[in-house]
Write a protein that holds these residues in place. Sequence first.
Motif, PDB file in Angstrom:
ATOM      1  N   UNK A  89      -5.154   3.986  -4.036  1.00 55.06           N
ATOM      2  CA  UNK A  89      -5.171   5.339  -3.469  1.00 55.06           C
ATOM      3  C   UNK A  89      -3.877   6.062  -3.786  1.00 55.06           C
ATOM      4  N   UNK A  90      -2.760   5.353  -3.702  1.00 55.41           N
ATOM      5  CA  UNK A  90      -1.470   5.971  -4.021  1.00 55.41           C
ATOM      6  C   UNK A  90      -1.389   6.302  -5.503  1.00 55.41           C
ATOM      7  N   UNK A  91      -1.853   5.406  -6.362  1.00 53.44           N
ATOM      8  CA  UNK A  91      -1.846   5.682  -7.799  1.00 53.44           C
ATOM      9  C   UNK A  91      -2.700   6.905  -8.126  1.00 53.44           C
ATOM     10  N   UNK A  92      -3.857   7.029  -7.500  1.00 54.92           N
ATOM     11  CA  UNK A  92      -4.702   8.208  -7.750  1.00 54.92           C
ATOM     12  C   UNK A  92      -3.956   9.485  -7.392  1.00 54.92           C
ATOM     13  N   UNK A  93      -3.162   9.408  -6.333  1.00 57.29           N
ATOM     14  CA  UNK A  93      -2.435  10.589  -5.876  1.00 57.29           C
ATOM     15  C   UNK A  93      -1.206  10.870  -6.737  1.00 57.29           C
ATOM     16  N   UNK A  94      -0.467   9.829  -7.110  1.00 59.75           N
ATOM     17  CA  UNK A  94       0.845  10.025  -7.721  1.00 59.75           C
ATOM     18  C   UNK A  94       0.914   9.725  -9.224  1.00 59.75           C
ATOM     19  N   UNK A  95       0.120   8.763  -9.708  1.00 58.25           N
ATOM     20  CA  UNK A  95       0.153   8.426 -11.133  1.00 58.25           C
ATOM     21  C   UNK A  95      -1.295   8.328 -11.603  1.00 58.25           C
ATOM     22  N   UNK A  96      -1.952   9.451 -11.759  1.00 53.93           N
ATOM     23  CA  UNK A  96      -3.391   9.438 -12.072  1.00 53.93           C
ATOM     24  C   UNK A  96      -3.742   8.647 -13.321  1.00 53.93           C
ATOM     25  N   UNK A  97      -2.827   8.580 -14.290  1.00 49.81           N
ATOM     26  CA  UNK A  97      -3.106   7.848 -15.531  1.00 49.81           C
ATOM     27  C   UNK A  97      -3.306   6.357 -15.275  1.00 49.81           C
ATOM     28  N   UNK A  98      -2.854   5.869 -14.118  1.00 45.25           N
ATOM     29  CA  UNK A  98      -3.000   4.455 -13.784  1.00 45.25           C
ATOM     30  C   UNK A  98      -4.004   4.222 -12.657  1.00 45.25           C
ATOM     31  N   UNK A  99      -4.736   5.245 -12.295  1.00 43.82           N
ATOM     32  CA  UNK A  99      -5.657   5.127 -11.154  1.00 43.82           C
ATOM     33  C   UNK A  99      -6.661   3.999 -11.334  1.00 43.82           C
ATOM     34  N   UNK A 100      -7.115   3.813 -12.554  1.00 46.45           N
ATOM     35  CA  UNK A 100      -8.107   2.768 -12.829  1.00 46.45           C
ATOM     36  C   UNK A 100      -7.519   1.643 -13.675  1.00 46.45           C
ATOM     37  N   UNK A 101      -6.194   1.541 -13.690  1.00 45.57           N
ATOM     38  CA  UNK A 101      -5.542   0.504 -14.496  1.00 45.57           C
ATOM     39  C   UNK A 101      -5.908  -0.881 -13.975  1.00 45.57           C
ATOM     40  N   UNK A 102      -6.014  -1.854 -14.860  1.00 44.03           N
ATOM     41  CA  UNK A 102      -6.347  -3.195 -14.399  1.00 44.03           C
ATOM     42  C   UNK A 102      -5.194  -3.830 -13.626  1.00 44.03           C
ATOM     43  N   UNK A 103      -5.528  -4.523 -12.574  1.00 47.47           N
ATOM     44  CA  UNK A 103      -4.548  -5.330 -11.860  1.00 47.47           C
ATOM     45  C   UNK A 103      -4.285  -6.571 -12.697  1.00 47.47           C
ATOM     46  N   UNK A 104      -3.032  -6.772 -13.128  1.00 44.08           N
ATOM     47  CA  UNK A 104      -2.735  -7.916 -14.003  1.00 44.08           C
ATOM     48  C   UNK A 104      -2.006  -9.041 -13.278  1.00 44.08           C
ATOM     49  N   UNK A 105      -1.316  -8.702 -12.188  1.00 43.01           N
ATOM     50  CA  UNK A 105      -0.637  -9.722 -11.391  1.00 43.01           C
ATOM     51  C   UNK A 105      -0.500  -9.217  -9.966  1.00 43.01           C
ATOM     52  N   UNK A 106      -0.266 -10.121  -9.045  1.00 35.30           N
ATOM     53  CA  UNK A 106       0.102  -9.734  -7.679  1.00 35.30           C
ATOM     54  C   UNK A 106       0.986 -10.817  -7.100  1.00 35.30           C
ATOM     55  N   UNK A 107       1.765 -10.446  -6.103  1.00 34.09           N
ATOM     56  CA  UNK A 107       2.644 -11.383  -5.411  1.00 34.09           C
ATOM     57  C   UNK A 107       2.582 -11.091  -3.917  1.00 34.09           C
ATOM     58  N   UNK A 108       2.738 -12.121  -3.121  1.00 37.45           N
ATOM     59  CA  UNK A 108       2.959 -11.971  -1.692  1.00 37.45           C
ATOM     60  C   UNK A 108       4.281 -12.665  -1.380  1.00 37.45           C
ATOM     61  N   UNK A 109       5.230 -11.895  -0.892  1.00 39.21           N
ATOM     62  CA  UNK A 109       6.499 -12.469  -0.448  1.00 39.21           C
ATOM     63  C   UNK A 109       6.649 -12.137   1.030  1.00 39.21           C
ATOM     64  N   UNK A 110       7.857 -12.060   1.527  1.00 37.62           N
ATOM     65  CA  UNK A 110       8.040 -11.710   2.930  1.00 37.62           C
ATOM     66  C   UNK A 110       9.359 -10.978   3.125  1.00 37.62           C
ATOM     67  N   UNK A 111       9.373 -10.089   4.113  1.00 37.16           N
ATOM     68  CA  UNK A 111      10.612  -9.548   4.647  1.00 37.16           C
ATOM     69  C   UNK A 111      10.998 -10.405   5.855  1.00 37.16           C
ATOM     70  N   UNK A 112      12.286 -10.482   6.130  1.00 32.40           N
ATOM     71  CA  UNK A 112      12.758 -11.131   7.375  1.00 32.40           C
ATOM     72  C   UNK A 112      13.484 -10.048   8.157  1.00 32.40           C
ATOM     73  N   UNK A 113      12.754  -9.400   9.037  1.00 31.45           N
ATOM     74  CA  UNK A 113      13.201  -8.157   9.654  1.00 31.45           C
ATOM     75  C   UNK A 113      13.968  -8.377  10.953  1.00 31.45           C
ATOM     76  N   UNK A 114      15.122  -7.723  11.065  1.00 31.62           N
ATOM     77  CA  UNK A 114      15.726  -7.544  12.371  1.00 31.62           C
ATOM     78  C   UNK A 114      15.051  -6.331  13.022  1.00 31.62           C
ATOM     79  N   UNK A 115      15.396  -6.059  14.258  1.00 32.76           N
ATOM     80  CA  UNK A 115      14.690  -4.991  14.986  1.00 32.76           C
ATOM     81  C   UNK A 115      14.847  -3.633  14.325  1.00 32.76           C
ATOM     82  N   UNK A 116      16.032  -3.336  13.754  1.00 32.70           N
ATOM     83  CA  UNK A 116      16.238  -2.015  13.157  1.00 32.70           C
ATOM     84  C   UNK A 116      16.503  -2.061  11.655  1.00 32.70           C
ATOM     85  N   UNK A 117      16.579  -3.259  11.065  1.00 32.42           N
ATOM     86  CA  UNK A 117      16.815  -3.379   9.635  1.00 32.42           C
ATOM     87  C   UNK A 117      18.241  -3.692   9.264  1.00 32.42           C
TER      88      UNK A 117
END
Length: 388
Positions: free
Chosen positions: A298-326
């Motif tokens: 949805x963001x790509x369609x809004x901001x980078x239309x040329x990539x709206x239908x681009x293939x997903x080639x990789x993905x990652x899941x990592x993590x933030x370790x958040x304090x209350x305010x950053x």
Amino acid sequence: MIASSPGLLDVVVVGAGAFGAWTAHHLADAGARVTLVDAYGPGNSRSSSGDESRILRCGYGPDEIYSRFARRSRELWCELEARHDSALPLWHPCGLLWTSSSEDPYLAQTLATLQKGKYAVDVLDRASLQSRYPPFETGDVARAMIEPDAGVLMARRSIQALAADVSRKGVRIIRGRAEVPSTRGPLRALRLMDGTGLAADRFVFACGAWLPGVFPELLGQKITPTRQVVMYFGTPPGDERFAASRSPAWIDFGTGMYTIPDIEGRGVKVGIDTHGARFDPDIGDRMLDAESLDIARAWLRRRIPALADAPLVESRVCQYENTSNGDFLIDRHPDHENVWIAGGGSGHGFKHGPAVGEYVTQLMTTNAAPDARFTLATKGTVVSRAIY
């Protein structure tokens, strides 16, 4: 038990991510004998430092302390690259674009702080923004600026290069999980799960999202690991518009989204900065979820239309370790006077690793008190994010 040698300060650093490995680097340069411990090894895929790339920028609203940390860190990352014995770069100076569709006060504060501190920053009007970056759809942007000295660090590669660098300095790197005794008072030794003992004069815990598990009573409610998703979208064949030589990293402030250009043919990286669900870094599911992919498209369609239908080639899941305010957590453990904690990266910590390691080393070697905003006393339990 590993014995201490007379005349040397022995330090065990737990966690070989950006904070821990750089702390080991600076401690070794200060003359300490250092052991660096990590459960899965430097740059591993479970770590917050384990993805391909991370943005380095100096803009932080009114919080120039982080701007100074970032500028100093950029110097030290570049020095590491100069020592790096590979043709593969650690640093891509592609710049960073900030945009907002409203006159957001945070961006106004960021601009004022950068200008006052003489950091490189250029304000872009709508015409110059569209002329410079034609693939970006920015017709509704109210404020835009670029940090030309910002760029992208190759995260996993940089940590592995740093680990090799500190090893050459004499730092001993051990793969193992440390267990902390429940007793109070000065800590004399850690025990690894395989039974190995590690004695030292001082200890640093810089183990990121694992900190709440290491110190559950102290940090279980004050640091929250969250699941964070990044996706890489393939660019059209022969299309150079999204390469780092022509496209900057981009924070579209207010949308919770950021991008990194196509580096080394991996595709354009789209990240969701909004905090995800609570996450266990040891056993959490790291498969891409459909909702995150929908948000990115949805963001790509809004901001980078040329990539709206681009293939997903990789993905990652990592993590933030958040304090209350950053804000970071850099302080002594209240029950162990010779134990320091360096964490709370809160999604923006990687870039600051060199400066944080330098700062922790200074505190440890001079017995100085940390800046009040980094102390445990200022860390709450109610989420109120203020640092981006």
